[in-house]
Structure formats: structure tokens, C-alpha cells
Design a protein around this motif. Sequence first.
Motif, mmCIF file in Angstrom:
data_model
loop_
_atom_site.group_PDB
_atom_site.id
_atom_site.type_symbol
_atom_site.label_atom_id
_atom_site.label_comp_id
_atom_site.label_asym_id
_atom_site.label_seq_id
_atom_site.Cartn_x
_atom_site.Cartn_y
_atom_site.Cartn_z
ATOM 1 N N ARG A 119 0.879 -1.172 0.000
ATOM 2 C CA ARG A 119 0.000 0.000 0.000
ATOM 3 C C ARG A 119 0.911 1.214 0.000
ATOM 4 O O ARG A 119 1.827 1.301 0.814
ATOM 5 N N VAL A 120 0.638 2.152 -0.903
ATOM 6 C CA VAL A 120 1.512 3.321 -1.062
ATOM 7 C C VAL A 120 0.705 4.589 -0.849
ATOM 8 O O VAL A 120 -0.381 4.753 -1.398
ATOM 9 N N ARG A 121 1.285 5.475 -0.056
ATOM 10 C CA ARG A 121 0.697 6.795 0.171
ATOM 11 C C ARG A 121 1.735 7.837 -0.234
ATOM 12 O O ARG A 121 2.769 7.978 0.416
ATOM 13 N N PRO A 122 1.500 8.571 -1.342
ATOM 14 C CA PRO A 122 2.439 9.632 -1.729
ATOM 15 C C PRO A 122 2.480 10.742 -0.672
ATOM 16 O O PRO A 122 1.458 11.087 -0.076
ATOM 17 N N ILE A 123 3.663 11.288 -0.460
ATOM 18 C CA ILE A 123 3.868 12.317 0.566
ATOM 19 C C ILE A 123 3.754 13.727 -0.016
ATOM 20 O O ILE A 123 3.410 14.656 0.691
ATOM 21 N N ASN A 124 4.036 13.884 -1.308
ATOM 22 C CA ASN A 124 4.031 15.209 -1.937
ATOM 23 C C ASN A 124 2.920 15.329 -2.970
ATOM 24 O O ASN A 124 2.434 14.328 -3.488
ATOM 25 N N LEU A 125 2.562 16.553 -3.271
ATOM 26 C CA LEU A 125 1.627 16.848 -4.357
ATOM 27 C C LEU A 125 2.304 17.887 -5.242
ATOM 28 O O LEU A 125 2.582 19.006 -4.786
ATOM 29 N N GLU B 122 -2.909 0.449 -3.772
ATOM 30 C CA GLU B 122 -2.523 -0.905 -3.396
ATOM 31 C C GLU B 122 -2.228 -1.695 -4.655
ATOM 32 O O GLU B 122 -3.007 -1.686 -5.612
ATOM 33 N N GLY B 123 -1.079 -2.352 -4.658
ATOM 34 C CA GLY B 123 -0.698 -3.131 -5.833
ATOM 35 C C GLY B 123 0.626 -3.824 -5.608
ATOM 36 O O GLY B 123 1.082 -3.999 -4.483
ATOM 37 N N ARG B 124 1.270 -4.190 -6.709
ATOM 38 C CA ARG B 124 2.543 -4.899 -6.686
ATOM 39 C C ARG B 124 3.666 -3.900 -6.919
ATOM 40 O O ARG B 124 3.646 -3.149 -7.897
ATOM 41 N N LEU B 125 4.649 -3.883 -6.008
ATOM 42 C CA LEU B 125 5.799 -2.986 -6.120
ATOM 43 C C LEU B 125 6.945 -3.706 -6.813
ATOM 44 O O LEU B 125 7.293 -4.835 -6.450
ATOM 45 N N ALA B 126 7.531 -3.048 -7.798
ATOM 46 C CA ALA B 126 8.745 -3.540 -8.447
ATOM 47 C C ALA B 126 9.750 -2.393 -8.476
ATOM 48 O O ALA B 126 9.389 -1.248 -8.751
ATOM 49 N N LEU B 127 10.994 -2.700 -8.180
ATOM 50 C CA LEU B 127 12.082 -1.716 -8.200
ATOM 51 C C LEU B 127 13.193 -2.312 -9.041
ATOM 52 O O LEU B 127 13.716 -3.382 -8.697
ATOM 53 N N VAL C 298 4.284 0.789 -9.067
ATOM 54 C CA VAL C 298 3.192 0.058 -8.409
ATOM 55 C C VAL C 298 2.181 -0.257 -9.494
ATOM 56 O O VAL C 298 1.682 0.645 -10.170
ATOM 57 N N THR C 299 1.927 -1.550 -9.683
ATOM 58 C CA THR C 299 1.005 -1.992 -10.721
ATOM 59 C C THR C 299 -0.084 -2.867 -10.110
ATOM 60 O O THR C 299 0.056 -3.384 -9.011
ATOM 61 N N ASP C 300 -1.148 -3.025 -10.865
ATOM 62 C CA ASP C 300 -2.227 -3.924 -10.477
ATOM 63 C C ASP C 300 -2.748 -4.594 -11.735
ATOM 64 O O ASP C 300 -2.604 -4.056 -12.833
ATOM 65 N N LEU C 301 -3.338 -5.762 -11.567
ATOM 66 C CA LEU C 301 -3.925 -6.459 -12.696
ATOM 67 C C LEU C 301 -5.402 -6.127 -12.772
ATOM 68 O O LEU C 301 -6.144 -6.343 -11.822
ATOM 69 N N LEU C 302 -5.807 -5.562 -13.894
ATOM 70 C CA LEU C 302 -7.210 -5.263 -14.144
ATOM 71 C C LEU C 302 -7.615 -5.957 -15.425
ATOM 72 O O LEU C 302 -7.041 -5.701 -16.485
#
Length: 98
Positions: free
Chosen positions: A4-10, A27-32, A49-53
Motif C-alpha cells: 500500500r503506497v501513500r504519496p507524501i508530496n503533491l 494498493e498493488g505490486r511494487l517492483a524496483l 506500483v502496478t495492479d492487474l485489471l
Amino acid sequence: MRVRVRPINLRGQPLRKDERLEREVYEGRLALQEVRINDFGRALTRARVTDLLEGNEKVMLELLDAVVIWIGEQSMRIRGFETVAGVQYGQTWDVEIV
């Protein structure tokens, strides 16, 4: 890994904690990984961060020149830059491992 990712900046400006808590959580899959990006003429570390749709992978968030700056037991913080409407902004993510 599932996160789960929450961006800190806008748009490059830090949000107050209460503002961050009101914004969308991704919420998704993190790859680095390191990838070559021709627009920059070099390889960059990319966090995605990706998700399958409907069977297709959808990119929800992406940071370039990504660096992990902190790791805890079930969380981490990653910073880099994001591109919004053709403009690059500094961004940091709070990442929770699900």
C-alpha cells in the motif's frame, strides 16, 4: 511484493500529515529495477506500483531515479521523481508491505 503506497508530496510540495491521510492510497505490486529510458539517454532505477485489471497490468504509480531511503519491518520509504502532465516533480512514498 504486495504493498500500500501513500504519496507524501503533491506536485513536489510536501503535504501535511492530515492532508496525506485524506488522499488516495494505492494498493498493488511494487517492483524496483534499473531500466533504460531513451528519453533520458541513460539507465534509471524505476519504482512502479502496478495492479492487474481484467488480465492487463495497469501502472498506478511510478518513480524514476528511485532510492529506498528507509526500511522497517513492514514498511519503507522511497523517493524519486514523478512526471505529471509532462512536468517532473520530486516525490516520496510511504510504503506499507501487505
